[in-house]
Design a protein around this motif. Structure first.
Motif, PDB file in Angstrom:
ATOM      1  N   ALA A  57      51.647  39.075  40.653  1.00 19.39           N
ATOM      2  CA  ALA A  57      52.161  38.396  41.756  1.00 19.39           C
ATOM      3  C   ALA A  57      50.935  37.809  42.668  1.00 19.39           C
ATOM      4  N   ARG A  58      50.087  38.549  42.630  1.00 21.97           N
ATOM      5  CA  ARG A  58      48.684  38.209  43.267  1.00 21.97           C
ATOM      6  C   ARG A  58      48.152  37.083  42.631  1.00 21.97           C
ATOM      7  N   VAL A  59      47.926  37.121  41.069  1.00 22.54           N
ATOM      8  CA  VAL A  59      47.273  36.093  40.469  1.00 22.54           C
ATOM      9  C   VAL A  59      48.113  34.569  40.666  1.00 22.54           C
ATOM     10  N   LEU A  60      49.261  34.945  40.548  1.00 25.30           N
ATOM     11  CA  LEU A  60      50.111  33.572  41.032  1.00 25.30           C
ATOM     12  C   LEU A  60      50.057  33.055  42.393  1.00 25.30           C
ATOM     13  N   PHE A  61      50.070  34.137  43.284  1.00 20.38           N
ATOM     14  CA  PHE A  61      49.950  33.610  44.665  1.00 20.38           C
ATOM     15  C   PHE A  61      48.560  32.773  44.733  1.00 20.38           C
ATOM     16  N   ASP A  62      47.770  33.256  44.152  1.00 17.71           N
ATOM     17  CA  ASP A  62      46.281  32.832  44.090  1.00 17.71           C
ATOM     18  C   ASP A  62      46.223  31.243  43.575  1.00 17.71           C
ATOM     19  N   PHE A  75      51.458  29.796  52.916  1.00 15.25           N
ATOM     20  CA  PHE A  75      51.299  31.157  53.182  1.00 15.25           C
ATOM     21  C   PHE A  75      52.530  31.843  53.873  1.00 15.25           C
ATOM     22  N   VAL A  76      53.557  31.240  54.525  1.00 11.93           N
ATOM     23  CA  VAL A  76      54.574  31.877  55.092  1.00 11.93           C
ATOM     24  C   VAL A  76      55.474  31.988  53.998  1.00 11.93           C
ATOM     25  N   ASP A  77      55.699  31.093  52.838  1.00 12.90           N
ATOM     26  CA  ASP A  77      56.467  31.470  51.743  1.00 12.90           C
ATOM     27  C   ASP A  77      55.857  32.642  50.818  1.00 12.90           C
ATOM     28  N   ILE A  78      54.482  32.966  50.990  1.00  8.30           N
ATOM     29  CA  ILE A  78      54.061  34.088  50.147  1.00  8.30           C
ATOM     30  C   ILE A  78      54.290  35.264  51.032  1.00  8.30           C
ATOM     31  N   LEU A  79      54.257  35.142  52.299  1.00  8.25           N
ATOM     32  CA  LEU A  79      54.613  36.427  53.068  1.00  8.25           C
ATOM     33  C   LEU A  79      56.063  36.709  53.080  1.00  8.25           C
ATOM     34  N   ALA A  80      56.818  35.759  52.982  1.00 13.63           N
ATOM     35  CA  ALA A  80      58.340  35.987  52.895  1.00 13.63           C
ATOM     36  C   ALA A  80      58.948  36.798  51.411  1.00 13.63           C
ATOM     37  N   ASP A  89      51.399  45.980  52.059  1.00 11.86           N
ATOM     38  CA  ASP A  89      49.933  45.858  51.893  1.00 11.86           C
ATOM     39  C   ASP A  89      49.474  44.459  51.423  1.00 11.86           C
ATOM     40  N   LEU A  90      50.400  43.949  50.420  1.00  9.06           N
ATOM     41  CA  LEU A  90      50.120  42.653  49.741  1.00  9.06           C
ATOM     42  C   LEU A  90      50.343  41.690  51.051  1.00  9.06           C
ATOM     43  N   MET A  91      51.449  41.900  51.805  1.00 10.71           N
ATOM     44  CA  MET A  91      51.586  41.031  53.025  1.00 10.71           C
ATOM     45  C   MET A  91      50.533  41.093  54.110  1.00 10.71           C
ATOM     46  N   ILE A  92      50.055  41.986  54.452  1.00  9.91           N
ATOM     47  CA  ILE A  92      48.729  42.262  55.416  1.00  9.91           C
ATOM     48  C   ILE A  92      47.651  41.418  54.831  1.00  9.91           C
ATOM     49  N   GLU A  93      47.478  41.527  53.282  1.00 10.56           N
ATOM     50  CA  GLU A  93      46.311  40.767  52.586  1.00 10.56           C
ATOM     51  C   GLU A  93      46.361  39.533  52.927  1.00 10.56           C
ATOM     52  N   TYR A  94      47.559  38.864  52.515  1.00 16.19           N
ATOM     53  CA  TYR A  94      47.675  37.322  52.648  1.00 16.19           C
ATOM     54  C   TYR A  94      47.774  36.832  54.125  1.00 16.19           C
ATOM     55  N   ALA A  95      48.385  37.560  54.860  1.00 18.21           N
ATOM     56  CA  ALA A  95      48.596  37.229  56.354  1.00 18.21           C
ATOM     57  C   ALA A  95      47.231  36.930  56.827  1.00 18.21           C
ATOM     58  N   GLU A  96      46.159  37.991  56.509  1.00 16.46           N
ATOM     59  CA  GLU A  96      45.014  37.933  57.177  1.00 16.46           C
ATOM     60  C   GLU A  96      44.345  36.760  56.386  1.00 16.46           C
ATOM     61  N   ARG A  97      44.330  36.606  55.224  1.00 16.20           N
ATOM     62  CA  ARG A  97      43.953  35.337  54.404  1.00 16.20           C
ATOM     63  C   ARG A  97      44.587  34.067  55.270  1.00 16.20           C
ATOM     64  N   SER A 115      52.186  36.328  63.950  1.00 14.12           N
ATOM     65  CA  SER A 115      53.638  37.283  64.110  1.00 14.12           C
ATOM     66  C   SER A 115      53.770  37.911  63.108  1.00 14.12           C
ATOM     67  N   LEU A 116      53.780  37.177  61.638  1.00 18.34           N
ATOM     68  CA  LEU A 116      54.229  37.879  60.517  1.00 18.34           C
ATOM     69  C   LEU A 116      53.352  38.870  60.206  1.00 18.34           C
ATOM     70  N   LEU A 117      52.012  38.960  60.514  1.00 20.04           N
ATOM     71  CA  LEU A 117      50.896  40.031  60.363  1.00 20.04           C
ATOM     72  C   LEU A 117      51.156  41.059  61.058  1.00 20.04           C
ATOM     73  N   SER A 118      51.511  40.864  62.266  1.00 17.88           N
ATOM     74  CA  SER A 118      51.862  41.779  63.470  1.00 17.88           C
ATOM     75  C   SER A 118      53.099  42.482  62.601  1.00 17.88           C
ATOM     76  N   SER A 119      54.051  41.956  62.168  1.00 16.01           N
ATOM     77  CA  SER A 119      55.417  42.504  61.453  1.00 16.01           C
ATOM     78  C   SER A 119      54.826  43.473  60.457  1.00 16.01           C
ATOM     79  N   ALA A 120      54.049  43.010  59.445  1.00 17.43           N
ATOM     80  CA  ALA A 120      53.460  43.880  58.359  1.00 17.43           C
ATOM     81  C   ALA A 120      52.786  45.092  58.947  1.00 17.43           C
ATOM     82  N   TYR A 121      51.992  44.819  59.793  1.00 14.23           N
ATOM     83  CA  TYR A 121      51.237  46.159  60.429  1.00 14.23           C
ATOM     84  C   TYR A 121      51.979  47.108  60.996  1.00 14.23           C
ATOM     85  N   ALA A 122      52.945  46.563  61.735  1.00 14.72           N
ATOM     86  CA  ALA A 122      53.900  47.493  62.406  1.00 14.72           C
ATOM     87  C   ALA A 122      54.926  48.352  61.120  1.00 14.72           C
TER      88      ALA A 122
END
Length: 292
Positions: A57-62, A75-80, A89-97, A115-122
């Protein structure tokens, strides 16, 4: 006992939540503005995540991001997709990016990413020590200081982590006022969630009678399509409030409902196991919806 609501399919839930965020932030997600808004690689990435293959999935996202490296909607689609499969972990990675790559985007899209980054960290950090989740929620609110979604998210996190309860209460009260003025789709779900947050901060402030009243209102205002993930939290809060207000039978019944949505939900289990063993069911409790 049958739970009083039927959870939506997970994909529908995520899309609805993201729609509400987008709506509140006032995005104009039109094809004219974002041609080819959903990258074709995301369908293959979704399949990879379904097969528990985050590396693929990471290869395809990139690959998708190589074409649109600073597009917040991508990015929102990826986070979804990450959120659907609980790939935190993957959500945090792409939200930070995303927050780094989209620094020149409008405040609304950037706030959504934080906000989505916060949700993933929570989801990753233990309650009481959700430092990264709090920091991301603070940043989202700085970008959208009047947004009820951001006000509620930070207020709830502060309350859940026993931080600055007066500030948490002020944020959630402001969110409630804003939500009550809304007439857009999604108002019902956001209203009950914000009421639950307000009841929870009152509980944390040991104002149990008021907390119970507000939490009952939050349950009354639930939309018919609310999700099990939300309901288990709300019924746990209500059960704990009943317990502290010295209504153990009602507490037991609400906590049992919460555990029907997730039998391993730790806060509900702890509260349930702390109840007096002689507590009996309360079959005529009018505060609860009838079993279906």
């Amino acid at each position: 006992m049958t739970p009083p609501a039927r959870p939506l399919p997970r994909e529908t839930v995520i899309r609805l939540c993201l729609f509400v965020i987008v709506l509140l932030l006032g995005w104009s997600l039109t094809v004219a503005r974002f041609p080819g808004a959903r990258a074709p690689e995301l369908e293959s990435a979704a399949t990879a995540l379904q097969k528990s293959n985050p590396s693929e999935a990471r290869v395809l996202f990139d690959k998708a991001l190589a074409e649109r490296p600073a597009d917040p909607t991508l990015f929102v689609d990826i986070l979804a997709e990450c959120q659907k499969r609980s790939q935190w972990d993957l959500m945090i990675e792409y939200a930070e990016r995303g927050v780094r790559a989209c620094q020149k985007a409008a405040p609304g899209p950037r706030a959504a990413l934080y906000s989505l980054l916060s949700s993933a960290y929570a989801e990753k950090e233990p309650v009481g020590r959700q430092e990264n989740a709090l920091t991301a929620a603070e940043r989202a609110l700085e970008l959208q200081p009047q947004n009820p979604q951001m006000l509620n998210q930070l207020g709830y996190l502060l309350a859940d982590n026993d931080r600055d309860l007066d500030r948490a209460s002020a944020y959630i009260e402001a969110a409630l006022r804003a939500v009550r003025r809304m007439d857009e789709p999604g108002r019902a779900a956001l209203l009950s969630a914000t009421e639950d947050s307000y009841g929870w901060v009152l509980f944390k402030k040991k104002n149990y009678a008021s907390a119970l009243s507000v939490l009952l209102q939050a349950i009354a205002d639930l939309s018919e399509d609310e999700t099990g993930a939300t309901l288990k939290v709300m019924y746990t809060h209500l059960g704990m409030a009943y317990s502290k207000a010295d209504f153990p039978a009602q507490a037991r019944r609400n906590l049992e409902i919460a555990l029907q949505y997730d039998k391993n939900y730790e806060p509900a289990l702890r509260a349930y196991n702390a109840l007096p063993p002689e507590t009996l069911p309360a079959p005529g409790d009018s505060a609860l919806p009838p079993a279906k």
